[in-house]
Design an enzyme around this catalytic site. Structure first.
Site, mmCIF file in Angstrom:
data_model
loop_
_atom_site.group_PDB
_atom_site.id
_atom_site.type_symbol
_atom_site.label_atom_id
_atom_site.label_comp_id
_atom_site.label_asym_id
_atom_site.label_seq_id
_atom_site.Cartn_x
_atom_site.Cartn_y
_atom_site.Cartn_z
ATOM 1 N N GLY A 14 0.777 -1.201 -0.171
ATOM 2 C CA GLY A 14 0.089 0.102 -0.051
ATOM 3 C C GLY A 14 0.865 1.173 0.086
ATOM 4 O O GLY A 14 1.674 1.516 0.777
ATOM 5 N N ARG A 80 0.337 -5.446 -5.471
ATOM 6 C CA ARG A 80 0.554 -6.250 -4.431
ATOM 7 C C ARG A 80 0.879 -7.548 -4.949
ATOM 8 O O ARG A 80 -0.091 -8.456 -5.225
ATOM 9 C CB ARG A 80 -0.581 -6.268 -3.670
ATOM 10 C CG ARG A 80 -0.997 -5.024 -2.673
ATOM 11 C CD ARG A 80 -2.158 -5.276 -1.778
ATOM 12 N NE ARG A 80 -2.453 -4.172 -1.034
ATOM 13 C CZ ARG A 80 -1.764 -3.361 0.089
ATOM 14 N NH1 ARG A 80 -0.618 -4.066 0.849
ATOM 15 N NH2 ARG A 80 -2.320 -2.349 0.644
ATOM 16 N N ASP A 113 5.322 -5.577 5.532
ATOM 17 C CA ASP A 113 5.590 -6.896 6.093
ATOM 18 C C ASP A 113 5.650 -7.911 4.745
ATOM 19 O O ASP A 113 6.347 -8.350 4.690
ATOM 20 C CB ASP A 113 4.613 -7.423 6.908
ATOM 21 C CG ASP A 113 3.288 -6.994 6.861
ATOM 22 O OD1 ASP A 113 3.053 -6.248 5.805
ATOM 23 O OD2 ASP A 113 2.508 -7.712 7.417
ATOM 24 N N THR A 135 5.065 1.630 6.241
ATOM 25 C CA THR A 135 3.675 1.006 6.080
ATOM 26 C C THR A 135 2.917 2.039 7.150
ATOM 27 O O THR A 135 3.436 2.094 8.246
ATOM 28 C CB THR A 135 3.724 -0.401 6.564
ATOM 29 O OG1 THR A 135 2.129 -0.753 6.730
ATOM 30 C CG2 THR A 135 4.362 -0.774 7.885
ATOM 31 N N ASP A 137 0.425 1.070 8.568
ATOM 32 C CA ASP A 137 -0.053 0.299 9.714
ATOM 33 C C ASP A 137 0.834 0.104 10.837
ATOM 34 O O ASP A 137 0.392 0.022 12.054
ATOM 35 C CB ASP A 137 -0.240 -1.081 9.229
ATOM 36 C CG ASP A 137 -1.173 -1.181 8.007
ATOM 37 O OD1 ASP A 137 -2.089 -0.206 7.872
ATOM 38 O OD2 ASP A 137 -1.042 -2.228 7.508
ATOM 39 N N ASP A 139 2.984 -1.811 11.729
ATOM 40 C CA ASP A 139 3.074 -3.135 12.291
ATOM 41 C C ASP A 139 4.611 -3.694 12.163
ATOM 42 O O ASP A 139 4.646 -4.872 12.476
ATOM 43 C CB ASP A 139 2.113 -3.826 11.721
ATOM 44 C CG ASP A 139 2.036 -4.095 10.283
ATOM 45 O OD1 ASP A 139 2.948 -3.379 9.524
ATOM 46 O OD2 ASP A 139 1.365 -4.933 9.787
ATOM 47 N N ARG A 179 -5.030 -2.399 9.159
ATOM 48 C CA ARG A 179 -5.041 -3.976 9.055
ATOM 49 C C ARG A 179 -5.293 -4.713 10.591
ATOM 50 O O ARG A 179 -6.118 -4.181 10.979
ATOM 51 C CB ARG A 179 -3.907 -4.227 8.393
ATOM 52 C CG ARG A 179 -4.039 -5.588 7.553
ATOM 53 C CD ARG A 179 -3.168 -5.850 6.430
ATOM 54 N NE ARG A 179 -3.926 -5.702 5.152
ATOM 55 C CZ ARG A 179 -3.288 -5.553 4.038
ATOM 56 N NH1 ARG A 179 -2.326 -5.438 3.793
ATOM 57 N NH2 ARG A 179 -4.120 -5.766 2.833
HETATM 58 O O1 F6P Z 1 -1.346 -2.002 4.645
HETATM 59 C C1 F6P Z 1 -1.677 -0.642 4.342
HETATM 60 C C2 F6P Z 1 -3.454 -0.504 4.048
HETATM 61 O O2 F6P Z 1 -3.460 0.758 3.778
HETATM 62 C C3 F6P Z 1 -4.097 -1.229 5.189
HETATM 63 O O3 F6P Z 1 -4.099 -0.230 6.292
HETATM 64 C C4 F6P Z 1 -5.201 -1.292 4.386
HETATM 65 O O4 F6P Z 1 -6.136 -2.605 5.035
HETATM 66 C C5 F6P Z 1 -4.906 -1.703 3.117
HETATM 67 O O5 F6P Z 1 -3.439 -1.293 2.890
HETATM 68 C C6 F6P Z 1 -5.932 -1.182 2.036
HETATM 69 O O6 F6P Z 1 -5.259 -1.999 0.938
HETATM 70 P P1 F6P Z 1 -5.728 -1.660 -0.616
HETATM 71 O O7 F6P Z 1 -5.241 -0.062 -0.837
HETATM 72 O O8 F6P Z 1 -4.889 -2.488 -1.454
HETATM 73 O O9 F6P Z 1 -7.170 -1.673 -0.770
#
Ligand code: F6P
Length: 404
Positions: A14, A80, A113, A135, A137, A139, A179
């Protein structure tokens, strides 16, 4: 020491704040050392398809000056894609051929991660690469660019929503990305002085939340000369329902890393509160006392959920993320030159570059719940009965490695 003449830059997972600073940090440090750097677009999808590309973008002085470090997102683009899952038995050879085609000797890869797990994989396949933590997040074991920007945006959104909440005397539930962990909901919520913050690390007792809401919100409106008030709840998307399950969109299949699209936490919290508001006799009394009651039309306060979604990681990067991105991007070049493939830049503190094996850094870091009680003692509800803050007082000896 490996000979590195050209570095490829990849951003993956992301997007978020600070990534453009990472790209600029790599490019400018490489340039200063007489090394070329190029963008490998579209994250790992681009790495896989490099062999098919006619050209790559060189991060020369002119191109780099067009990248705005204070803008979130990534000039290098994202996807991704988990390399090991690509249905091609020759994927690693293909990647190596692509790198050879463009004379790319090593990679700087910025991501979280999932991205880090691919860094470990590529490194074990003999592709030199260093990881820069990223990130929103937060994490990872180390600080990662994007976290501070997201926290600040969550704080601004939650704070600003109070004006509309107050105008309608609504209870607002703001569901935010993060997340499986609650770092950004927690810190952003505190930054906004939210009344309640719900995070995956603490199972929610909705009766406790409801009681806190009633006491705080009722009193706020009763005290107001114009009988106005709101109650702000920041909820992390990863909280679990009463069955201990996370809420996700069943129509979207899991991604290559096995993640479901989390959604519905805000709605779930709203429904739990509405259920209690609609059956509590004290609510009607409160509505009458404060002049809001309209039989059959408006008998209980409204609860609304707001989902800022990708807005929390879009827009601008905080100054902290630009600082961290710049220096860790630059430090990644030094680590590559030092042959530290398969490692993550943890921090640059003074003249020290700290690194750690990427396999270690990507182990999930959750909110340290022992800190929650200090905020509970200050009045914030975390969806549980407030716990006593159990503290120790310790004298700091020597220097602490700082992130800034
Ligand atoms: O991992 C980063 C993040 O922003 C999370 O907080 C969220 O759940 C996810 O990516 C959303 O991903 P996408 O943009 O692929 O929907």
């Amino acid at each position: 020491m490996p000979t590195i003449k050209r570095i490829g830059v990849i951003t993956s997972g992301g997007d978020c704040g600070g990534l453009n600073a990472v790209i600029k940090g790599v490019a400018r440090e490489a340039y200063a050392l007489g090394i070329e750097s190029v963008v490998i677009p579209h994250g790992y999808a681009g790495l896989y398809n490099l062999i098919k590309m006619d050209e790559v973008v060189f991060l020369n002085a002119e191109r780099v000056s067009k990248i705005e470090a204070s803008l979130a997102g990534s000039e290098a683009g994202h996807s991704r894609v988990k390399i090991s899952k690509i249905a091609d038995p020759h994927k690693y050879e293909r990647i190596k051929d692509g790198l050879k085609k463009f004379h790319i000797d090593a990679l700087v890869i910025s991501g979280g991660d999932d991205t880090g797990s691919v860094v470990v994989d590529l490194s074990s396949q003999g592709i030199p690469c260093v990881h820069v933590p990223k990130t929103m997040d937060l994490d990872l074991q180390s600080y990662s660019v994007g976290g501070d920007s997201a926290i600040n945006r969550i704080a601004v959104f939650a704070r600003e929503l109070k004006t509309t909440g107050m105008s309608h005397n609504r209870i607002l539930v703001i569901e935010v990305f993060g997340r499986y962990v609650g770092h950004t909901a927690f810190r952003g919520g505190i930054g906004a002085e939210a009344d309640a913050i719900l995070i995956p690390e603490i199972p929610v007792d909705f009766d406790v939340l409801y009681e806190h809401m009633k006491i705080t919100y009722f009193a706020r409106i009763e005290r107001s000369d114009v009988k106005a008030g709101t109650y702000i709840i920041v909820v992390a998307e990863g909280i679990k329902n009463v069955n201990g399950e996370m809420l996700y969109d069943e129509s979207i299949p899991p991604d290559a890393f096995g993640h479901r699209k989390l959604t519905g936490a805000g709605k779930y919290v709203r429904q739990q509160l509405e259920k209690r508001l609609n059956t509590d006799p004290a609510v009607k009394e409160f509505m009458q006392k404060t002049g809001m009651f309209a039989p059959g039309v408006y008998e209980a306060p409204e609860v609304r959920e707001v989902t800022p979604g990708h807005l929390v990681r879009a827009g601008h990067s905080s100054a902290r993320d630009v600082n961290f991105g710049y220096k860790t991007g630059a430090a990644a070049v030094f680590l590559l030159l030092d042959g530290k493939t398969g490692n993550t830049v943890v921090n640059v503190d003074g003249s020290r570059i700290y690194y750690q094996s990427t396999a270690e850094v990507i182990k999930r870091r959750e909110v340290n719940v022992s800190e929650i009680a200090i905020f509970e003692s200050l009045g914030t509800c975390f969806g549980r009965k407030p716990e006593k803050f159990m503290y120790e007082i310790i004298e700091q000896k020597g220097r602490i490695a700082r992130h800034l």
